[in-house]
Design an enzyme around this catalytic site. Structure first.
Site, short mmCIF file in Angstrom:
data_model
loop_
_atom_site.label_atom_id
_atom_site.label_comp_id
_atom_site.label_asym_id
_atom_site.label_seq_id
_atom_site.Cartn_x
_atom_site.Cartn_y
_atom_site.Cartn_z
N GLU A 252 0.88 -1.10 -0.11
CA GLU A 252 0.08 -0.05 -0.07
C GLU A 252 0.89 1.19 0.05
OE1 GLU A 252 -4.07 -1.62 2.23
OE2 GLU A 252 -2.71 -0.11 3.27
N GLU B 12 2.38 0.07 4.06
CA GLU B 12 2.39 -0.78 4.50
C GLU B 12 2.28 -2.00 3.60
OE1 GLU B 12 -0.92 -1.19 7.35
OE2 GLU B 12 -2.38 -1.57 6.08
N PHE C 87 -23.37 5.91 9.70
CA PHE C 87 -22.92 4.59 9.25
C PHE C 87 -22.82 3.66 10.48
CE2 PHE C 87 -21.65 7.70 5.89
CZ PHE C 87 -21.69 6.98 4.85
#
Lengths: 510, 666
Positions: free
Chosen positions: B275, B288, B348
């Site tokens: 990433e 990472e 959410f």
């Protein structure tokens, strides 16, 4: 001739204006429609045939002879709902506050007599300040004449009351004797004695809304069967209800084209009953998944929620549904739920509407309040209603069917036509733990032994097969196939003919 | 090749692995907790072994239990999926000791990359750009504040062992740093059993772009392009796509080559993901490396044609890669939308319950488009509180990005989910968002574009007209059916008219319908017309319509006098009335919902962890009032305005339902 026609038109125009524009505006300002507007929304467009438009009161006291508006505060006649005939009266609050005079009552009685004779429902729209006080006993007599007709019509033609304004004192007893009462939130109330009298007699301070508003009557008293947001919604929903009902007790319930496969398989129902017997699930999911097009018209939705009552269609034909609701009080029977369901079952039976019963009942609710309140007799009402019903009866036990409540819930022994059980059904005198503790009382001190006995009991009795071995359950069915099985069962019962012995009338434990 | 593999996971990824295994002729073994007894992965697998109670730390992540299941099943290899034990070196080592193949990288690679602190050191040594940060362990909140001040705010506080947004917080000042440190630590302890925390500079305006690598045990490694994962909420990815609309070929190659270099530096085998944070100038920094299959791997599969699970299994079996870097061609565009059991209208918050309806769009794969739905649930299944709230990964593929987005819009409209709160409306809104359409998103997209949460979608006028025309046509059909009821009066049937008034979202459309055998022509009062054709019949919950040649898919519910219509993220009440009905409906008073502004309501079913205030306290806007735990996430509820607490209804330890009152204000 032209003059005469003009005269008719002008008289009609005057009658249509009721209590005049100012009062019509005031009615609108209260969020209410006028009596005529309500009839417009209730009936098919241009189908209303009005009667007695020019009836006027005959009171000569208190100067009343000076004011004799045409129609006398109520609009009556017949029309159609989706092409099916209904009679209607609609009280006009703009004329003497919709108060009931002798002639006002006579108009109502006239259409009720016609409805009985011609076999069509009566829909009453109530918006009345009460008795026409100036007329005294003549007004009271008028009420009683209406009451007597409500009683005679009961079980002959469906009677529906819409309370869309005040309905107080003696006036409440006419709706009270009809099959269904619907109210409008915030703009209607019903009570025998109003807040002022209540304060004088009992010192209770209460508003009209608290005492007899839609919330009170749908949640607390169960006087009303439903409440709607406003007049428009209420009238649309009554039209929807009428679509489910036969016009009279000589007709079969209506059938309409449907767009839903009767053999539809619902795999999700196989996981509806949770693994843990004490975990609730929503019985309404089963109802909507059985029903044509998931269409369910619930009656008394907000009262005694531990039992669900309402109408669905199967293969286009109306079916009444009674179902225990495990999410509320574990779906037990109690005073309120027994009364609610008993009245619904009797309505269905009176009008030849087949009954589907969905059972998940752990028994009757224990406790002093129940016993002191007479749960014995109230529970017996439901038992009685099911036992006397001669309409097609199909029952599906999804999970618990314990004790006397098993018998009550349209069991085979109460002339159930098809009694199905899901494999998850447990038909037993009581739950395994309770039963073990009684049967093996001697081992009560030994937890291991009790656990072993409980496990044995569960193995032997916590299933539908003991009952199926005796034929009390006609067939154990898969949950996913419930719609198909129930639809086919009712289809096979279309020719059902069952008569109770002649009697003047029965003596149901009221 | 292995003859039997065990999948040490649950949900959609277990199902995904089983599919590839089955295609390869390998017997699959599922493991399951009590909560997953009826789960889809258990039904799909050839064998299933029960491994304990619902909480993952008593079942799926207990190495001994998984090892026992492996021995019982006789599986020769284990696919760990993602999460759970997928990056757990102890587990990989335990497998090694038993001679069972781990379908993943070697222990050494997991260890060096799995710890975010170590991985950065290695990356730095391998010459990969890294973001400034503090790599040591941090003892307490005060040290965290000190370090953060040195790095300079904003900083990101992360669990060393974390992933998927759990145990991760951004702090903009000392107060938030203290608060974030503590809650990250708690979440990390609960979720990973490892409460070590590290802090790094938070790069603003970043994009999250990751490289998929695939290496074998013979020294071969390839990169399979990138995935753009910038659309995230609280560092939880929501929408991913491949390729990235932002990368040029040179950057792609540079990132890819660095990723492979890093992988080979640690002796990596199997599929892995490196990433990066990419800034506006296409500078990229190593973030990472995930030593496992990523959630969003399907988009890579869709554009490369490579089955990553199959490749992982083959590599674990010792086979060399059958492709070289030159064979890797990126074909078309793929988009993934993650369907979460999270209620977008309630900020959410996780939603649990029974899926009373679950009908994903049909999967298709043609030369011009593809729809793929990776899921671990089914209609009638349960979304439990114990695991990740992700329900499904809906992917579409098409030759171009524009077409892939359009495919996704239609697929979302067709996706039926009832019984739980879910983010479908939000996903639909993102698919129509100009920034997303332009490909200009950063990881701050959701926070910036929806600062006050998601409040639904306001559809453009043209869409409203299409919906109005469709509803009028559907209503007419339903009304005609009503007139066909038995028992009607002959010759006096109700005639259903052609003039209707449609109201929706404060709009009124007066329409006239001319219906014929093939559909309806709907004329609007302003002279415009629309042609509507559909097979819809009353009761259908999904309407597929053709409106002037354009495809329109509506979710259709019933309300009194009309429909509840859900489409493109909007949720509308549509009334269809005759002129007279409309005239009278206009007289009805508008009733306002009850005032709850002076109450703090529990936004989700959950457990009250602590209450921070007492009766009589004056609270400031934004002040923490209490913490509710649901789905392992600690949610801090804050004051919306300055007020005084007058009553507290809940105490720590209470289990509350949605909308239960927690406290009242003046």
């Amino acid at each position: 001739m032209k003059d005469i026609l003009a005269e008719l038109e002008s008289r009609r125009d005057a009658a249509r204006l009721g209590g005049g524009q100012r009062r019509i505006d005031s009615q609108h300002a209260k969020g209410k429609l006028t009596a005529r507007e309500r009839v417009d929304l209730l009936l098919d467009e241009d189908s209303f045939e009005e009667l007695d438009m020019f009836v006027a009161h005959r009171c000569t006291d208190f100067g009343m002879e000076q004011d004799r508006p045409a129609g006398d505060g109520v609009i009556t006649g017949w029309g159609t709902i989706n092409g099916r005939m209904v009679y209607v009266f609609s009280q006009d609050f703009t004329v003497f506050g919709g108060s009931l005079s002798e002639t006002h009552a006579q108009k109502i009685c006239k259409i009720m007599d016609m409805a009985m004779q011609n076999g069509a429902p009566v829909i009453g729209i109530n918006d009345s300040g009460g008795a026409r006080i100036q007329e005294g006993v003549a007004s009271l007599a008028g009420y009683a004449e209406v009451f007597q007709r409500n009683i005679m019509a009961s079980g002959v033609v469906p009677q529906i009351s819409l309370v869309m304004g005040p309905c107080a004192g003696g006036a409440v007893y006419s709706p009270a004797m009809t099959d269904f009462i619907f109210m409008v939130k915030d703009s209607s109330y019903m009570f025998v004695t109003g807040p002022d009298v209540v304060k004088t007699v009992t010192n209770e301070v209460v508003t009209a809304e608290e005492l007899g508003g839609a919330t009170t009557h749908t949640r607390k008293s169960s006087v009303a069967d439903g409440a709607f947001e406003n007049d428009v919604e209420a009238l649309a929903e009554v039209r929807r209800l009428v679509d489910f009902l036969p016009l009279n007790n000589r007709q079969k319930p209506p059938v309409r084209p449907f767009f839903d496969e009767p053999g539809r398989i619902e795999n999700s129902l196989d996981t509806l009953v949770p693994d843990n017997a004490n975990t609730p699930y929503d019985m309404k999911e089963l109802i909507t998944k059985i029903a044509d097009e998931a269409d369910f018209y619930e009656i008394q939705e907000d009262f005694a929620k531990n039992i669900i009552t309402g109408f669905i269609r199967l293969e286009g034909q109306s079916v009444g549904v009674v179902a225990n609701q495990p999410t509320v009080l574990a779906g037990c029977l109690d005073i309120d739920s027994s009364r609610k369901a008993a009245r619904f079952v009797r309505f269905c039976d009176a009008f030849e509407i087949p009954i589907l019963t969905l059972v998940d009942v752990p028994g009757f609710l224990p406790g002093t309040s129940q016993e002191y309140g007479g749960v014995i007799k109230h529970g017996a009402k439901l038992l009685f209603a099911y036992g006397e019903a001669t309409v097609p009866k199909v029952t599906v036990i999804t999970r618990k069917a314990y004790g006397g409540a098993y018998d009550v819930m349209a069991s085979k022994h109460l002339r159930g036509d098809f009694n199905y059980a899901w494999p998850t059904a447990e038909i037993a005198v009581m739950g395994a733990k309770g039963a073990t503790e009684i049967i093996h009382r001697a081992d009560l001190g030994d937890a291991d032994k009790i656990a072993a006995h409980t496990a044995n009991y569960e193995d032997r009795f916590a299933n539908p097969f003991v009952a199926a071995e005796r034929g009390f359950i006609d067939e154990v069915i898969t949950p996913r196939s419930t719609r198909m099985r129930v639809s086919r069962a009712f289809a096979s019962l279309r020719g059902k003919s069952l008569k109770n012995p002649w009697k003047k009338h029965d003596n149901i434990p009221l | 090749m292995f003859s039997k593999i065990l999948i040490a996971n649950r949900g959609e990824i277990a199902c995904r692995v089983i599919k590839s295994a089955r295609r390869m002729g390998i017997t699959s073994v599922a493991i399951y907790s009590d909560a997953d007894k009826h789960a889809l992965h258990v039904q799909m697998a050839d064998e299933a072994i029960h491994i304990g109670p619902p909480p993952a730390n008593q079942s799926y992540i207990v190495i001994d239990k998984v090892m026992a299941a492996i021995r019982e099943s006789g599986a020769q290899a284990v696919h760990p999926g993602y999460g759970f034990l997928s990056e757990n070196a102890k587990f990989a080592r335990a497998l090694e000791a038993e001679g069972v193949a781990f379908i993943g990288p070697p222990v050494g690679a997991i260890e060096s990359m799995g710890d975010k602190i170590t991985s950065k050191k290695i990356a730095k040594e391998a010459g990969v750009n890294i973001v400034p940060g503090y790599m040591g362990e941090i003892a307490d909140a005060e040290e965290a504040v000190k370090i953060s001040t040195e790095i300079g705010y904003p900083v990101m506080i992360k669990a060393s062992a974390g992933g998927g947004g759990k145990g991760m917080r951004i702090a903009w000042d000392d107060t938030e740093c203290r608060e974030g440190f503590q809650s990250s630590k708690n979440e990390a302890a609960n979720s990973f059993g490892d409460d070590r925390i590290f802090i790094e500079k938070f790069v603003t305006q970043p994009r999250h772009i990751e490289i998929q690598v695939l290496c074998d045990a013979h020294g071969n490694g390839v990169y399979l392009g990138e995935r753009e994962c910038s659309i995230q909420r609280r560092n939880q990815k929501v929408v991913e796509e491949a390729p990235s609309p932002f990368l040029d070929e040179a950057t792609r190659r540079a990132m890819g080559e660095q990723a492979v270099m890093l992988a080979q530096a640690v002796g990596y085998t199997s599929a892995g993901t490196v990433e990066f944070i990419v800034d506006g100038d296409r500078n990229f920094f190593f973030l990472e490396m995930n030593t496992r299959l990523q959630v969003e791997h399907p988009v890579t599969e869709l554009i490369t044609g490579v089955d990553l699970v199959e490749q992982m299994i083959r590599v674990a079996n010792g086979e060399p890669l059958s492709i070289t870097q030159d064979d890797v061609k990126l074909n078309g565009w793929a988009i993934e939308n993650r369907l979460y059991a999270e209620d977008p209208y309630r900020n959410f918050l996780p939603s649990i319950g029974r899926l009373t309806r679950y009908r994903p769009p049909a999967e298709v794969a043609t030369a011009t488009h593809a729809v793929r739905n990776d899921t671990g649930v089914y209609e009638g299944g349960e979304i439990s509180m114990y695991y990740d709230p992700m329900v499904a990964k809906l992917c579409t593929w098409a030759p171009t990005r524009t077409e892939a987005i359009e495919q996704m819009r239609v697929a979302l409209d067709r996706f039926e989910v009832e019984g739980i709160g879910h983010n479908l409306p939000f996903l639909a809104a993102v698919m129509d968002h100009p920034i997303f359409i332009a490909g200009d998103m950063t990881t701050a997209f959701i926070a910036e574009q929806y600062p006050d949460g998601f409040e639904g979608v306001t559809l453009p006028d043209e869409s409203l007209r299409q919906i109005a025309a469709s509803c009028a046509a559907m209503h007419r059909v339903a009304e005609i059916r009503r007139t066909r009821v038995s028992g009607r009066m002959d010759n006096h049937e109700r005639k259903v008219g052609s003039e209707w008034v449609v109201t929706l979202q404060d709009n009124r459309f007066d329409v006239v319908i001319d219906a014929d055998r093939d559909g309806s022509t709907v004329r609007f009062a302003d002279g415009g017309t629309m042609r509507v054709a559909s097979e819809w019949t009353p009761g259908d919950q999904l309407a597929e319509l053709d409106v002037d040649g354009a495809q329109l898919v509506l979710k259709v519910g019933k309300i009194s006098g009309g429909f509840r219509i859900r489409s493109r993220g909007a949720d509308l009440k549509v009334h269809v009335r005759t002129g007279r009905q409309a005239e009278l409906a206009d007289l009805m008073p508008e009733k306002l919902p009850p005032d709850t502004s002076k109450l703090l309501l529990c936004p989700m079913p959950g457990l009250i962890v602590k209450v921070d205030v007492a009766v009589g306290d004056e609270v400031q806007e934004g002040q923490a009032l209490c913490t509710v735990e649901a789905m392992k996430m600690e949610n801090i509820l804050r004051a919306e305005k300055t007020s005084v607490v007058t009553k507290i209804e809940a105490v720590a330890g209470d289990s509350l339902a949605v909308d239960d009152v927690i406290m009242e204000f003046e």
